[in-house]
Design an enzyme around this catalytic site. Structure first.
Site, PDB file in Angstrom:
ATOM      1  N   ARG A  13       0.828  -1.220   0.000  1.00 32.17           N
ATOM      2  CA  ARG A  13       0.000   0.000   0.000  1.00 32.17           C
ATOM      3  C   ARG A  13       0.855   1.260   0.000  1.00 32.17           C
ATOM      4  O   ARG A  13       0.529   2.239   0.671  1.00 32.17           O
ATOM      5  CB  ARG A  13      -0.940   0.038   1.210  1.00 32.17           C
ATOM      6  N   ARG A  52      -3.768   6.810   0.796  1.00 30.57           N
ATOM      7  CA  ARG A  52      -4.281   8.045   1.411  1.00 30.57           C
ATOM      8  C   ARG A  52      -3.284   8.800   2.276  1.00 30.57           C
ATOM      9  O   ARG A  52      -3.509   9.956   2.602  1.00 30.57           O
ATOM     10  CB  ARG A  52      -5.535   7.721   2.229  1.00 30.57           C
ATOM     11  N   ARG A  87      -7.171  11.086  -6.308  1.00 33.58           N
ATOM     12  CA  ARG A  87      -8.364  10.324  -5.931  1.00 33.58           C
ATOM     13  C   ARG A  87      -9.603  11.216  -6.027  1.00 33.58           C
ATOM     14  O   ARG A  87     -10.643  10.789  -6.520  1.00 33.58           O
ATOM     15  CB  ARG A  87      -8.155   9.805  -4.508  1.00 33.58           C
ATOM     16  N   ASP A  94      -7.127  -3.191  -7.122  1.00 33.28           N
ATOM     17  CA  ASP A  94      -7.601  -3.766  -5.871  1.00 33.28           C
ATOM     18  C   ASP A  94      -7.938  -5.233  -6.086  1.00 33.28           C
ATOM     19  O   ASP A  94      -8.298  -5.637  -7.192  1.00 33.28           O
ATOM     20  CB  ASP A  94      -8.839  -3.012  -5.365  1.00 33.28           C
ATOM     21  N   TYR A 128     -14.816 -11.856   0.873  1.00 31.37           N
ATOM     22  CA  TYR A 128     -15.564 -10.615   0.585  1.00 31.37           C
ATOM     23  C   TYR A 128     -16.806 -10.911  -0.242  1.00 31.37           C
ATOM     24  O   TYR A 128     -17.856 -10.291  -0.051  1.00 31.37           O
ATOM     25  CB  TYR A 128     -14.662  -9.612  -0.156  1.00 31.37           C
TER      26      TYR A 128
HETATM   27  O1  1CP Z   1       0.216   0.577  -3.272  1.00 33.30           O
HETATM   28  C1  1CP Z   1      -0.583  -0.346  -3.212  1.00 33.30           C
HETATM   29  O2  1CP Z   1      -0.349  -1.393  -2.570  1.00 33.30           O
HETATM   30  C2  1CP Z   1      -1.873  -0.126  -3.945  1.00 33.30           C
HETATM   31  C3  1CP Z   1      -2.656  -1.214  -4.521  1.00 33.30           C
HETATM   32  C4  1CP Z   1      -3.585  -1.981  -3.584  1.00 33.30           C
HETATM   33  C5  1CP Z   1      -3.439  -3.313  -3.192  1.00 33.30           C
HETATM   34  C6  1CP Z   1      -2.262  -4.205  -3.459  1.00 33.30           C
HETATM   35  C7  1CP Z   1      -4.817  -1.517  -3.058  1.00 33.30           C
HETATM   36  C8  1CP Z   1      -5.382  -0.157  -3.190  1.00 33.30           C
HETATM   37  N1  1CP Z   1      -5.446  -2.572  -2.456  1.00 33.30           N
HETATM   38  C9  1CP Z   1      -4.615  -3.666  -2.508  1.00 33.30           C
HETATM   39  C10 1CP Z   1      -4.883  -5.020  -2.020  1.00 33.30           C
HETATM   40  C11 1CP Z   1      -6.043  -5.272  -1.145  1.00 33.30           C
HETATM   41  N2  1CP Z   1      -7.299  -4.740  -1.188  1.00 33.30           N
HETATM   42  C12 1CP Z   1      -6.031  -6.242  -0.122  1.00 33.30           C
HETATM   43  C13 1CP Z   1      -4.860  -7.177   0.171  1.00 33.30           C
HETATM   44  C14 1CP Z   1      -3.771  -6.533   0.945  1.00 33.30           C
HETATM   45  C15 1CP Z   1      -4.124  -6.073   2.340  1.00 33.30           C
HETATM   46  O3  1CP Z   1      -4.475  -6.930   3.180  1.00 33.30           O
HETATM   47  O4  1CP Z   1      -4.006  -4.868   2.593  1.00 33.30           O
HETATM   48  C16 1CP Z   1      -7.290  -6.244   0.489  1.00 33.30           C
HETATM   49  C17 1CP Z   1      -7.761  -7.121   1.645  1.00 33.30           C
HETATM   50  C18 1CP Z   1      -8.105  -5.287  -0.201  1.00 33.30           C
HETATM   51  C19 1CP Z   1      -9.538  -5.002   0.055  1.00 33.30           C
HETATM   52  C20 1CP Z   1      -9.745  -3.568   0.347  1.00 33.30           C
HETATM   53  N3  1CP Z   1      -9.674  -2.563  -0.594  1.00 33.30           N
HETATM   54  C21 1CP Z   1      -9.947  -2.973   1.604  1.00 33.30           C
HETATM   55  C22 1CP Z   1      -9.997  -3.685   2.945  1.00 33.30           C
HETATM   56  C23 1CP Z   1     -11.382  -3.936   3.408  1.00 33.30           C
HETATM   57  C24 1CP Z   1     -11.404  -4.611   4.782  1.00 33.30           C
HETATM   58  O5  1CP Z   1     -11.543  -5.829   4.863  1.00 33.30           O
HETATM   59  O6  1CP Z   1     -11.264  -3.873   5.781  1.00 33.30           O
HETATM   60  C25 1CP Z   1     -10.058  -1.572   1.400  1.00 33.30           C
HETATM   61  C26 1CP Z   1     -10.327  -0.502   2.424  1.00 33.30           C
HETATM   62  C27 1CP Z   1      -9.861  -1.354  -0.001  1.00 33.30           C
HETATM   63  C28 1CP Z   1      -9.796  -0.049  -0.718  1.00 33.30           C
HETATM   64  C29 1CP Z   1      -8.435   0.356  -1.161  1.00 33.30           C
HETATM   65  N4  1CP Z   1      -7.612  -0.410  -2.000  1.00 33.30           N
HETATM   66  C30 1CP Z   1      -6.453   0.271  -2.274  1.00 33.30           C
HETATM   67  C31 1CP Z   1      -6.519   1.528  -1.553  1.00 33.30           C
HETATM   68  C32 1CP Z   1      -5.477   2.595  -1.573  1.00 33.30           C
HETATM   69  C33 1CP Z   1      -7.760   1.554  -0.861  1.00 33.30           C
HETATM   70  C34 1CP Z   1      -8.301   2.720  -0.028  1.00 33.30           C
HETATM   71  C35 1CP Z   1      -9.383   3.386  -0.815  1.00 33.30           C
HETATM   72  C36 1CP Z   1      -9.377   4.877  -0.842  1.00 33.30           C
HETATM   73  O7  1CP Z   1      -8.569   5.538  -1.519  1.00 33.30           O
HETATM   74  O8  1CP Z   1     -10.274   5.434  -0.199  1.00 33.30           O
END
Ligand code: 1CP
Length: 339
Positions: free
Chosen positions: A18, A22, A31, A68, A144
């Site tokens: 990540r 943000r 964003r 994602d 999910y």
């Molecule tokens: O730099 C990077 O790593 C960006 C790419 C990336 C990756 C590899 C994002 C962007 N998401 C992910 C993987 C991801 N997404 C995982 C596996 C890794 C981990 O455990 O962190 C998971 C479980 C998700 C699902 C997801 N997407 C969640 C979690 C939900 C929960 O169970 O609580 C969330 C909040 C997201 C949204 C998301 N994805 C990525 C970002 C930057 C965000 C935040 C959204 C925003 O900008 O508001």
């Protein structure tokens, strides 16, 4: 890709889970321009831009494609929404009959948007910066799809798998096939390495772990090794603890992402002889705290991993509260030693 050639690099390469997100003001700006989070993921120009932002700021050794893990269910037709401040929302799959809502042949148009992002990135990134593509592991993505949102204990998916293992296997089969198509397209578009995120691997006892974490991952890794023998695959079975070694031996991943609970002495010794690069595992909250505590721990991890093939990373994703200057400190300490 250099860290996978079997030799220790000094200093070790560094990238962070990540690393785009943000905590960076430039991410928040892009964003806001994109509208919704999925609009950002499906806009090749904007997704490439946010992927590059942490590379410009910190010069990480690898960029991770901005996308994602939930794009796969979205492309399969289980539409995903990201409500502000709520995380992902999906119409949950309750029984195997609901699998008819998925269209495994309809993924292409949405996947193509992501492949276009990869193509742009390969052109825009410096040659020395690796590009990592990724997908969620079938088990984690299924949690999910079944729960309809993030959950603490993944209970709905665990119960589905106990009550209807054949139906659950059908869902795994759909996800394995879609993940292979998705990862293979990323490699053809220019990804140098791949990572499979199994964030909820730790919620399963060993028999279920074998069926739903090891077996599907094994199938994806085998397909990648056959189709793209030079592209390393990193697995991240978060929470697998003692089963991480079993996971490495069975899935044949080329890299093992270690979470924060894995003691660094284990990272250093447990995988010896497995022909695997170890990646991890700084606590993301230490990156929020910063200062001497961060510096000391970085020094400890570097010392224990010295002389071994290693990629410096976090044990989970960067949190939004992270001060960007602490990330700069981290990169400086990893590259210059923490003395
Ligand atoms: O730099 C990077 O790593 C960006 C790419 C990336 C990756 C590899 C994002 C962007 N998401 C992910 C993987 C991801 N997404 C995982 C596996 C890794 C981990 O455990 O962190 C998971 C479980 C998700 C699902 C997801 N997407 C969640 C979690 C939900 C929960 O169970 O609580 C969330 C909040 C997201 C949204 C998301 N994805 C990525 C970002 C930057 C965000 C935040 C959204 C925003 O900008 O508001």
């Amino acid at each position: 890709m250099q860290p996978f050639a079997g030799e220790a690099l000094d200093p070790p390469p560094i990238w962070l889970m990540r690393q785009a997100g943000r905590y960076l003001p430039e991410y928040r700006e892009t964003r806001a321009k994109a509208g919704g989070f999925l609009d950002l993921c499906y806009s090749p120009a904007l997704a490439a831009e946010v992927t590059l932002q942490p590379i410009r700021r910190y010069g990480f050794d690898a960029a991770i494609l901005f996308a994602d893990i939930l794009l796969v269910p979205d492309a399969l037709g289980q539409s995903v929404r990201f409500a502000e401040g709520e995380g992902p929302l999906l119409d949950p799959l309750r029984t195997a009959a609901d699998l008819t809502r998925l269209s495994p042949t309809a993924t292409r148009p949405k996947f193509e948007r992501v492949f276009e992002t990869v193509q742009r990135l390969r052109q825009d990134l410096p040659d020395e910066t690796a590009l990592i593509g990724f997908c969620g592991a079938p088990w984690t993505v299924a949690t999910y799809m079944i729960e309809g949102r993030g959950s603490k204990d993944q209970a709905a998916a665990r119960l589905f798998a106990y009550r209807d293992p054949d139906g659950f296997q059908k869902l795994m089969d759909v996800l394995v096939e879609a993940s292979i198509e998705y990862l293979s397209g990323q490699v053809q578009a220019g990804a140098d390495a791949l990572q499979i995120f199994d964030t909820w691997a730790g919620s399963l006892p060993d028999d279920q772990f074998e069926k739903w974490v090891i077996h599907p991952t094994q199938r994806i890794v085998e397909a990648m090794h056959k189709q793209h023998p030079d592209v390393p695959v990193i697995g991240f079975p978060r929470g697998a603890q003692g089963s991480a070694l079993w996971y490495v031996a069975e899935t044949k991943v080329d890299g093992i992402g270690c979470d924060t609970a894995m003691p660094p002495y284990m990272m250093a010794e447990a995988f010896d002889g497995e022909n695997v690069v170890v990646q991890g595992n700084l606590d993301p909250l230490l990156l929020v705290a910063g200062g001497e505590a961060l510096k000391t721990r970085v020094g400890e991890i570097l010392e224990l991993m010295e002389g071994r093939p290693f990629i410096f990373n976090l044990g989970h994703g960067i949190v939004p509260e992270t001060p960007p200057e602490h990330v700069a400190d981290l990169v400086r300490w990893v590259r210059g030693g923490a003395q």
